[in-house]
Design an enzyme around this catalytic site. Structure first.
Site, short mmCIF file in Angstrom:
data_model
loop_
_atom_site.label_atom_id
_atom_site.label_comp_id
_atom_site.label_asym_id
_atom_site.label_seq_id
_atom_site.Cartn_x
_atom_site.Cartn_y
_atom_site.Cartn_z
N GLU A 1 1.00 -1.18 -0.23
CA GLU A 1 0.02 -0.01 -0.23
C GLU A 1 0.74 1.49 -0.08
OE1 GLU A 1 -2.77 -0.44 3.32
OE2 GLU A 1 -4.06 -1.80 2.18
N HIS B 1 -9.44 9.50 3.53
CA HIS B 1 -8.84 8.69 2.62
C HIS B 1 -9.41 9.14 1.27
CE1 HIS B 1 -8.18 5.00 0.39
NE2 HIS B 1 -7.70 4.24 1.64
N ARG C 1 -1.75 9.73 2.19
CA ARG C 1 -3.31 9.71 1.75
C ARG C 1 -3.45 11.34 1.96
NH1 ARG C 1 -5.54 4.67 5.46
NH2 ARG C 1 -4.83 3.26 4.13
N HIS D 1 -11.93 9.06 7.44
CA HIS D 1 -11.42 7.78 7.56
C HIS D 1 -10.80 7.32 8.89
CE1 HIS D 1 -10.22 3.91 5.94
NE2 HIS D 1 -8.98 4.31 6.33
N ARG E 1 -1.48 8.67 9.34
CA ARG E 1 -1.01 7.31 9.77
C ARG E 1 -0.52 6.44 8.53
NH1 ARG E 1 -4.97 2.42 9.17
NH2 ARG E 1 -6.37 3.86 8.20
C1 FAD Z 1 -13.65 1.10 5.32
C2 FAD Z 1 -12.42 1.07 6.09
C3 FAD Z 1 -11.24 0.46 5.64
C4 FAD Z 1 -10.24 0.30 6.68
N1 FAD Z 1 -9.23 -0.50 6.10
C5 FAD Z 1 -7.95 -0.88 7.16
C6 FAD Z 1 -7.15 -1.34 6.71
O1 FAD Z 1 -7.02 -2.22 5.83
N2 FAD Z 1 -5.93 -1.66 7.80
C7 FAD Z 1 -5.89 -1.28 8.87
O2 FAD Z 1 -5.09 -1.11 9.72
N3 FAD Z 1 -6.87 -0.14 9.19
C8 FAD Z 1 -8.13 -0.10 8.13
N4 FAD Z 1 -8.88 1.03 8.67
C9 FAD Z 1 -8.93 1.28 9.87
C10 FAD Z 1 -9.55 0.23 11.09
O3 FAD Z 1 -10.38 -0.53 10.58
C11 FAD Z 1 -9.76 0.71 12.31
O4 FAD Z 1 -8.91 1.87 12.67
C12 FAD Z 1 -9.96 -0.46 13.37
O5 FAD Z 1 -10.63 -1.26 13.02
C13 FAD Z 1 -10.20 0.37 14.65
O6 FAD Z 1 -10.54 -0.75 15.67
P1 FAD Z 1 -11.06 -0.46 16.95
O7 FAD Z 1 -11.09 -2.01 17.64
O8 FAD Z 1 -10.35 0.41 17.59
O9 FAD Z 1 -12.43 -0.09 16.80
P2 FAD Z 1 -13.73 -0.26 15.90
O10 FAD Z 1 -13.48 -1.74 15.20
O11 FAD Z 1 -14.26 0.57 15.37
O12 FAD Z 1 -14.67 -0.92 17.13
C14 FAD Z 1 -15.26 -0.13 18.06
C15 FAD Z 1 -16.24 -0.80 19.01
O13 FAD Z 1 -16.76 0.13 20.02
C16 FAD Z 1 -18.07 -0.06 19.90
N5 FAD Z 1 -18.46 1.14 20.70
C17 FAD Z 1 -18.51 2.65 20.20
N6 FAD Z 1 -18.86 3.37 21.05
C18 FAD Z 1 -19.28 2.60 21.97
C19 FAD Z 1 -20.06 2.96 23.43
N7 FAD Z 1 -20.50 4.19 23.66
N8 FAD Z 1 -20.60 1.90 24.10
C20 FAD Z 1 -20.25 0.74 23.64
N9 FAD Z 1 -19.74 0.40 22.59
C21 FAD Z 1 -19.24 1.31 21.74
C22 FAD Z 1 -18.57 -0.18 18.46
O14 FAD Z 1 -20.04 -0.75 18.48
C23 FAD Z 1 -17.59 -1.09 18.15
O15 FAD Z 1 -17.87 -2.59 18.62
C24 FAD Z 1 -10.14 0.88 7.87
C25 FAD Z 1 -11.21 1.28 8.37
C26 FAD Z 1 -12.32 1.61 7.47
C27 FAD Z 1 -13.69 2.40 8.03
#
Ligand code: FAD
Length: 522
Positions: A105, A221, A266, A327, A362
């Site tokens: 990437e 993005h 990006r 993003h 990032r």
């Molecule tokens: C379309 C897309 C493509 C991406 N591609 C990549 C990639 O290829 N590689 C990469 O490294 N990153 C990628 N990213 C970024 C990456 O997906 C995210 O940064 C990462 O998944 C975040 O993980 P997380 O566990 O911190 O949060 P998330 O996976 O967003 O999970 C957050 C959780 O918290 C819960 N939550 C939120 N607020 C509350 C609340 N008040 N009370 C209870 N629960 C709550 C939600 O319901 C969810 O379950 C991408 C993002 C997107 C949107």
């Protein structure tokens, strides 16, 4: 309700941490939607990690620092890169399967993206959910939204959880509370983030008095599929594999602006895409992957290919209309490498946290990896420190579920208007191209919207999220106004240059400290 560890959020960070911590503690996961709903689920590209000969940790560090535009904390980057391979192996050891060949990437000098086709996030999320469900030590509370952290002195002792289906609030006491609530893309009009990304974690931490850092750096993005609903991202791997950015006239443009051409960071591609859209009077630009051939495209990007087809776009024959989209939050709740925040017993992991790995922008695919690595580090820390009961003991909270007064229809409509207005303001004034006057106006308007939202009577999940969005939005605007330079994802017209003499430092803020925010050097 009592638990050893309360994890708020069930994306890669929350789930992977919970699975590890369940080896030595009772873990409750509160998550505001279905357990698998998360940004993690939507990730396509994969996880950055040095797994193959021909690559090196030194190069991964170098690429991350380059993307971060002078503001990464090197110690944190080294930590991420060093521990990334063992976390991939941890997943593989449990049975997760990845494709054999890593992909490439933007800004990565080597192919090092560990992936599973173009649906890596979905595969990883489903895999972790199934492991968490199997664990006897993990209780999953779906549709339970954290609305406020409970503090005793400087110590966090639990959280208020809103059962969204019953519209009742309960208290959950815990020896450790872990915020893993993900990002904030839904603050913006255009985003590829899912509905759950409303910036709750940042607001919960801020309202409890924890310190936040680098909130001005929101990554856009460049290749959201134009006019898609639900919003869909065309993964950066399409450019990594040779896709070319073109304007409405079919002219490639990135080579004119940056030495890395289509594989520039990006923020650079997003900014110049906006310029090209203005120049050619178009509301989108195009990603051209036709030369890669139909057979290859279908095999390498089956999900993206199928999604494009839904909109009548054949990647092998048509250029894909794309536009920049909110993003990722590079900043967040300030943590150290053990995920400790500035408040005792409050920890943060994943996208809502910030230990300086991403700096001002990032590097692609470092986010999923960070969720695993910092989650593992926190688990190791708690495993040792939870033995010292005296330092982790939370005071007990009485079990009580209180029904909330529901919102009237007219107040729901008022909140929907507030939310829409906020998303417009954030996109227009706190988005890819910012200026001082626009940021000042944005802060004033956001404050007025906060008052408007608070005037509505009753309480439910929609209102809780709207309030979080407003708090987090104000934080981003205030941070952005404070940084008088342009760097990484933060482009300020009034100060268009990067200014290393004054701004190689991180802005931090915590509620009640100083008038607006504190500025600290590292
Ligand atoms: C379309 C897309 C493509 C991406 N591609 C990549 C990639 O290829 N590689 C990469 O490294 N990153 C990628 N990213 C970024 C990456 O997906 C995210 O940064 C990462 O998944 C975040 O993980 P997380 O566990 O911190 O949060 P998330 O996976 O967003 O999970 C957050 C959780 O918290 C819960 N939550 C939120 N607020 C509350 C609340 N008040 N009370 C209870 N629960 C709550 C939600 O319901 C969810 O379950 C991408 C993002 C997107 C949107």
């Amino acid at each position: 309700m009592n638990t050893d560890i309360l994890v708020i959020g069930s994306g890669i960070a929350g789930l992977s941490f919970a699975i590890k911590a369940s080896q030595f503690a009772k873990v409750t996961i509160a998550t505001k939607s279905e357990v698998a709903e998360s940004a993690t689920r939507h990730a396509q590209g994969g996880l950055a990690a040095v797994m193959k000969k021909g690559d090196s940790c030194w190069l991964h560090v170098k690429d991350t620092l380059r993307a971060g535009d002078g503001l990464c904390i090197k110690k944190s980057v080294n930590f991420l890169v060093k521990h990334a391979p063992e976390q991939i192996r941890w997943l593989q050891g449990l049975g997760m399967r990845f494709d054999r060949k890593p992909s490439r990437e933007a800004v990565h000098s080597r192919p090092r993206i560990v992936h599973r086709g173009d649906i890596t996030g979905r595969e990883v999320e489903d895999f972790l959910v199934s492991l968490a469900k199997e664990s006897k030590n993990i209780t999953i509370k779906e549709y339970h939204l954290a609305t406020k952290l409970i503090r005793e002195g400087n110590m966090v002792i639990g959280a208020y959880l809103l059962d969204a289906r019953k519209n009742g609030i309960m208290q959950c006491s815990a020896k450790a509370v872990v915020l893993a609530c993900g990002g904030l893309g839904r603050l913006y009009k255009n985003t590829v983030n899912p509905q759950i990304s409303t910036g709750d974690g940042f607001a919960l931490a801020y309202n409890a008095g924890a310190e936040l850092m680098d909130m001005e750096f929101v990554q856009f993005h460049p290749t959201g599929l134009y006019n898609s609903e639900p919003p869909f991202l065309i993964s950066e791997t399409v450019r990594g594999e040779g896709g070319i950015m073109k304007n409405r006239l079919g002219m490639p443009y990135m080579a004119h602006y940056h030495r890395d051409g289509d594989l520039a960071p990006r923020d650079v591609v997003s900014k110049f895409s906006i310029d090209e859209m203005k120049k050619t009077k178009s509301s989108c630009v195009y990603l051209d992957a036709r030369h890669l051939g139909g057979q290859y495209l279908k095999k390498r990007f089956p999900n993206i290919y199928a999604e494009c087809q839904k909109y009548g776009i054949d990647m092998a024959k048509d250029m894909i209309p794309v536009s920049p989209t909110a993003h990722y939050s590079c900043g967040g709740i300030k943590i150290d490498l053990k995920a400790r925040t500035s408040l005792t017993n409050l920890y943060a992991i994943g996208e809502n946290s910030c230990c300086g790995i991403h700096g001002a922008d990032r590097l692609a695919s470092n986010s999923l990896t960070e969720g695993l690595v910092i989650g593992a580090s926190l688990s190791a820390y708690l495993k040792k420190s939870m033995k010292k009961e005296e330092s982790l003991q939370g005071s007990s909270i009485t079990d009580l579920t209180m029904p909330c007064e529901p919102l009237l229809t007219k107040d729901k409509a008022r909140l929907a208007t507030v939310r829409k207005r906020l998303q417009d303001i954030m996109w227009e004034q706190v988005g890819i191209i910012r200026n001082v006057a626009g940021l000042r106006d944005a802060i004033t308007e956001i404050e007025a919207l906060e008052k408007e939202a608070k005037r509505t009577k009753g309480f439910d999940a929609g209102k809780a999220q709207a309030l979080s969005m407003l708090t987090t939005a104000r934080l981003i605007a205030v941070f952005a106004l404070r940084r008088k330079e342009s760097r990484g994802t933060h482009f300020l017209i009034d100060y268009p240059e990067r200014d290393d003499a004054r701004w190689i430092r991180h802005l931090t803020v915590s509620k009640g400290k100083g008038k607006n925010m504190e500025s600290k050097s590292f």
